[in-house]
Design a protein around this motif. Structure first.
Motif, PDB file in Angstrom:
ATOM      1  N   THR A 434       0.769  -1.212   0.191  1.00  0.00           N
ATOM      2  CA  THR A 434      -0.138   0.120  -0.237  1.00  0.00           C
ATOM      3  C   THR A 434       0.481   1.296  -0.163  1.00  0.00           C
ATOM      4  O   THR A 434       0.790   1.831  -1.114  1.00  0.00           O
ATOM      5  CB  THR A 434      -0.560  -0.135   1.365  1.00  0.00           C
ATOM      6  OG1 THR A 434      -2.300  -1.364   1.004  1.00  0.00           O
ATOM      7  CG2 THR A 434      -1.758   1.165   1.178  1.00  0.00           C
ATOM      8  N   ALA A 435       1.836   0.947   0.511  1.00  0.00           N
ATOM      9  CA  ALA A 435       2.658   2.292   1.042  1.00  0.00           C
ATOM     10  C   ALA A 435       3.388   2.389  -0.307  1.00  0.00           C
ATOM     11  O   ALA A 435       4.164   3.487  -1.014  1.00  0.00           O
ATOM     12  CB  ALA A 435       3.826   2.276   1.922  1.00  0.00           C
ATOM     13  N   TYR A 436       4.006   1.591  -1.026  1.00  0.00           N
ATOM     14  CA  TYR A 436       5.569   1.807  -2.462  1.00  0.00           C
ATOM     15  C   TYR A 436       4.453   1.052  -3.638  1.00  0.00           C
ATOM     16  O   TYR A 436       4.812   1.430  -4.352  1.00  0.00           O
ATOM     17  CB  TYR A 436       6.651   1.147  -1.549  1.00  0.00           C
ATOM     18  CG  TYR A 436       7.244   1.099  -1.024  1.00  0.00           C
ATOM     19  CD1 TYR A 436       7.934   2.503  -1.056  1.00  0.00           C
ATOM     20  CD2 TYR A 436       7.073   1.151   0.333  1.00  0.00           C
ATOM     21  CE1 TYR A 436       9.419   2.925  -0.492  1.00  0.00           C
ATOM     22  CE2 TYR A 436       8.181   1.585   1.676  1.00  0.00           C
ATOM     23  CZ  TYR A 436       8.635   2.994   1.538  1.00  0.00           C
ATOM     24  OH  TYR A 436       9.693   3.226   1.846  1.00  0.00           O
ATOM     25  N   GLY A 437       2.787   0.975  -3.461  1.00  0.00           N
ATOM     26  CA  GLY A 437       2.497   0.677  -5.018  1.00  0.00           C
ATOM     27  C   GLY A 437       2.823  -0.814  -5.388  1.00  0.00           C
ATOM     28  O   GLY A 437       2.673  -0.643  -6.905  1.00  0.00           O
ATOM     29  N   LYS A 438       3.688  -1.632  -4.818  1.00  0.00           N
ATOM     30  CA  LYS A 438       4.644  -2.729  -5.598  1.00  0.00           C
ATOM     31  C   LYS A 438       4.660  -3.908  -4.321  1.00  0.00           C
ATOM     32  O   LYS A 438       5.218  -3.176  -3.227  1.00  0.00           O
ATOM     33  CB  LYS A 438       5.441  -2.533  -6.513  1.00  0.00           C
ATOM     34  CG  LYS A 438       6.597  -1.550  -5.646  1.00  0.00           C
ATOM     35  CD  LYS A 438       7.596  -1.569  -6.612  1.00  0.00           C
ATOM     36  CE  LYS A 438       9.219  -0.792  -5.733  1.00  0.00           C
ATOM     37  NZ  LYS A 438      10.283  -0.815  -6.401  1.00  0.00           N
TER      38      LYS A 438
END
Length: 472
Positions: A434-438
């Motif tokens: 969620t924080a890094y998108g991957k």
């Protein structure tokens, strides 16, 4: 028929208003009732849509963010608890002969992996059948306007819990504890009012443990230059308080699954005293006494017996703490004394999710920057919250860089553990994507950060759940 249409339209309208209310009120980040971060609305990408992750995350976000959702959950928990109370009250009316007959029929050889309902049934003939305290509006303590924060540094703190606990020691691994059923998988130790989760059965743990160990074993084969370590924290789910036995069956089985080139250690609970004195009454995390033991045991495991250990200052507050278990039951009559420890280490650079920051608020608590609020998560507020990536840079180039996969048990100790390394990176898979998108990329991360030590640090659910599997 018209009445049916009117009913349907009314229901749709109510849910529509609640949905629109999300955007008027704003998106919430955390649930106090459930002690968890709430799902927020995901960003749409074609890849996430095709993998169905967008749809799943959207469904979770709608559930978590719905207006009045916290109220509905609280009322549901209260209703469930009252139902359990009525059940226990009916048990009180049975005569002694019937209770004795029921007790004799309990299968003590059954594996203890009970659901809430199964626990209640098993406890009928073995617990003290006093009426459990049922929370009401009167028992909920509102924030105290006159509350004056007080904190002091102390040399030590002695708990008198064991003198109140109604229990009998049979031998080193067998005991009897008087328990009351509370609901939500919890029982309460009579006298000391300690809330306890019932034991996880080995049969329920095997598949998760095997999956976790297999993934770590594979990583160790692919990256022989990295030292892989696993540190398992025993909690109440590892001890059979209902049956009165300590077997270490979960930690022993987990340790057997790792290859010889993968290191494993477990911080065991070896007695009732160790558990009661080492953990909060109302929370599943360890209290300061066990935090210190956890730090010492972990560093000796990772660095060897000759590694110098850091000293701590101990601070005592006048806060009455209601932990996760209290919030799960929505019952706040039992509280913990809130203490915290501060390591005597040099300051370091700290980054949270890539941005320079500070972790936790221990120094704010030392200054008395806190208030008394029912259900406030002081464990997280003081020691530090859960984030995707927390990194400490101590600028000690002669020491290795460490990558530590964690749950929230590490929060009070992140700073002091990191002081034994050069750069330390704490990764929590619950929030990383969620924080890094991957997803987390192990190969890319260790090359970028020059990692030579990898650690899995957590309790049962960390090692048994799919969430914390390290995919390469």
């Amino acid at each position: 028929m018209k009445r049916h249409y009117a009913f349907i339209i009314s229901i749709v309208s109510i849910f529509g208003i609640l949905f629109l209310g999300i955007f008027i009120r704003g998106v919430k980040a955390e649930s106090l009732i459930e002690n968890k971060r709430l799902y927020t609305f995901p960003k749409f990408t074609f890849e996430s849509f095709m993998k169905n992750t967008f749809q799943n995350d959207l469904e979770e976000a709608l559930s978590d963010q719905m207006v009045l959702g916290e109220t509905f959950k609280a009322k549901y928990l209260e209703l469930k608890k009252q139902s359990l109370g009525l059940m226990v009250w009916s048990i009180k009316d049975r005569d002694d002969e019937f209770v004795a007959e029921e007790t004799s029929q309990v299968d003590t050889t059954a594996e203890p992996g009970y659901t809430t309902e199964e626990t209640t049934n098993i406890l009928v003939g073995t617990v003290e059948t006093t009426e459990p305290t049922i929370a009401s509006e009167e028992t909920t303590v509102e924030p105290q306007i006159s509350f004056v924060p007080h904190v002091e540094k102390i040399d030590s703190y002695t708990k008198d819990y064991m003198s109140k606990l109604k229990w009998t020691s049979i031998d080193d691994t067998h005991f009897k504890v008087a328990l009351n059923p509370k609901g939500s998988g919890l029982v309460e130790a009579v006298g000391e009012n300690h809330l306890i989760f019932t034991k996880i059965g080995l049969s329920a743990a095997k598949a998760g443990f095997e999956n976790k160990a297999a993934s770590v074993n594979k990583l160790a084969e692919n990256y022989p230059e990295i030292q892989f370590n696993n540190f398992y924290i025993e909690t109440d789910v590892d001890v059979d308080f209902v049956g009165g036995t300590i077997t270490h069956d979960l930690s022993n089985y987990l340790g057997e699954q790792f290859n010889d080139n993968v290191r494993f250690a477990s911080l065991n609970i070896n007695s009732v005293e160790e558990y009661i004195n080492g953990f909060y009454k109302t929370d599943h995390h360890w209290d300061t006494e066990r935090q210190l033991i956890g730090y010492q045991s972990l560093i000796k495991f990772l660095k060897g017996p000759d590694e110098p250990l850091v000293d701590f200052d101990l601070y005592l507050t006048n806060l009455a703490y209601n932990g996760y278990k209290s919030r799960l039951l929505n019952e706040f009559s039992t509280t913990d004394v809130f203490k915290f420890i501060v390591p005597k280490v040099s300051r370091s650079e700290v980054y949270i999710n890539g941005s320079k920051s500070t972790y936790g608020n221990k120094y704010g608590f030392i200054k008395g920057n806190f208030t008394q609020e029912t259900a406030a998560n002081y464990y997280g507020d003081c020691n530090g919250a859960d984030y995707a990536l927390v990194e400490y840079h101590y600028n000690q180039p002669s020491k290795p860089n460490a990558l530590i996969f964690i749950d929230s048990f590490s929060n009070p100790l992140k700073e002091v553990i990191a002081s034994h390394y050069n750069n330390t990176y704490y990764v929590d898979f619950r929030y990383y994507e969620t924080a890094y998108g991957k997803p987390f990329d192990f190969s890319e991360f260790i090359k970028d950060k020059d990692i030579s030590v990898a650690v899995n640090l957590g309790y049962y659910y960390f090692f048994a759940g799919d969430t914390f599997i390290i995919n390469d």
